[in-house]
Design an enzyme around this catalytic site. Sequence first.
Site, PDB file in Angstrom:
ATOM      1  N   LYS A 206       0.722  -1.118  -0.035  1.00  0.00           N
ATOM      2  CA  LYS A 206       0.048   0.030   0.110  1.00  0.00           C
ATOM      3  C   LYS A 206       0.798   1.500  -0.128  1.00  0.00           C
ATOM      4  O   LYS A 206       1.882   1.293   0.598  1.00  0.00           O
ATOM      5  CB  LYS A 206      -0.972   0.185   1.242  1.00  0.00           C
ATOM      6  N   ARG A 280      -9.921 -12.021   2.594  1.00  0.00           N
ATOM      7  CA  ARG A 280     -10.720 -13.246   1.832  1.00  0.00           C
ATOM      8  C   ARG A 280      -9.869 -14.656   2.233  1.00  0.00           C
ATOM      9  O   ARG A 280     -10.363 -15.670   2.327  1.00  0.00           O
ATOM     10  CB  ARG A 280     -10.955 -13.239   0.581  1.00  0.00           C
TER      11      ARG A 280
END
Length: 428
Positions: A206, A280
Site C-alpha cells: 500500500k 478473504r
Amino acid sequence: MSSALSVYLTKTLPNNYLSESALIAFKDEAAHIVIGDNEEENLRRIQKAGRQLDTQGVTAISVKGQGWDKERQWSLSLGFTSTLSRNHIQWTAEVADELQQISDVYRFTRELINLPAEDIYPVALAERVASHLTELAPDHVSYEMIKGEELKQAGWMGIYTVGRASQHEPAMLVLDYNPTGDANAPVESALIGKGITYDSGGYSIKPSEGMLSMKCDMGGAATVSGALSLAIRQGLKKRVKLFLCCAENMIDGRAYKLGDIITYKNGLTVEVVNTDAEGRLVLADGLQAAGEAGAKQIIDAATLTGAAQMAVGNEYNALFSVDDEAATTALACAQQEHELLWRLPLNRWHAENCPSPYADTANSRPQKGGGAGGASNAAGFLLRFAPNDGQGWLHFDLAGAFQKSATSMWPAGATAMGVRTIAATLAR
C-alpha cells in the site's frame, strides 16, 4: 455528578437569533437540542449535537426533560465521545442499565480497533477477546488457540500463508460459548472475524497514506467479538462458536508472493494475484472451520474491500448473501437497531469472476481494487468456502467500521457499527 451540563430536547428554538438549521441552543446554563417530526433525522441531529458538545470541551452531560427514549440517548452517546475522551453521560433511570451495557461493549470493541498494531498483534488480539468473553461467562466459555506452525499442521493454510512473514505469529482463536449445559448441543451459530492486525499490503504494498489506518483491519474480529459480548449480556441461550482469523500481512523473505498457489483444507487451490486481497484468504479458513462445527447460521464480518466503501460510503455497512431469508432477517435487525446496512449484489456466478489458469480460482482480479464489482467478487470468492452452499450465511463488509478523520457524526477512529445488528441477528 452535579457539574454535568443538562441537555434537553426541544421542537422550538429557545433563542430567536438562531437560524432554523441550528442543532443546539444554550439557555439557562443548559443545552437544548432542536428536533423535528422525522425520527430518523432526529437521531442524526442528536448524534451531531453530541459531537458538537464533545468538540466544545464538554465532558459530562445529563439528559433532562421529556422525549429521551433509549435510541435518542444512544445517538447522543455515539456523538458525545472521541478516541481519547472519558466523557460521562447520566442516562435516564429507566434505560440506564441497558445503555451502560451497550456502552461497555462499544468501548471494548472500539479500543481493540483503535489501539496500535504494536499492542494488538494476532496472538494479543485472540488473548484479549478470549479473556473478555471468559470473564463475562466463565461457566460457559472454553477456547483453544492454534498458532504459528500449528496452523500449517492443522491445514489452516490461508491464515498461515498470510501471516508467516511477520515477527508476530498468526493465530486462529476457536471459542465455544455453550450455555446449554449439554456438551453435545448443536452449534446454532458461528461468528467469523477477519483479524488482520496490520495490513501493509504485502508485496502488493500500500502507499503510505493507505497504510496509516491499517491497524483497523482487524475490525471484523473486533465487531463479531463485541456482538457476541453484547448478545451474552442480553441473555443469549444458544451455543455459538467464534472463529477469529488473525495475522499481520507483512513483507520479508518468507512472505507469500504474487503467483503463489495456496491449497486449502478442502482441496481448493487459489492463485495469489494480489497480496493485498488477504482478508478473504484468512476468512476462507474460518468458513471451513464453521462448516466443520456444523453451524446452522454463519456470520462473517470484515473490513474487506474498498469497493464496498465506494458503493455505500462510510455511513453504511454492506451485506452479502445468497440466502434471501437470512439477508431479510439481518436487514430487519439493522433497522430495529438503527444501524445503516445495505444489501449489495451476490449471485452464485460471482464465484467465477476471479479466474486463474493455474488454480481453481484467483484471490482477486489483477487490477486495482479488484476491478468492477470488487466487493461482490470478494463475496463470491468466500461463497466457494461457505458451508451448505451458502444457506444461512451472511457476509458483512464493514465499510462504516472506521473513520479516518472526525466527521459531523463520528469521532476519528472505530465506530463499532454493526455490533448491535449482529448481536440482534444472533438472538433471532
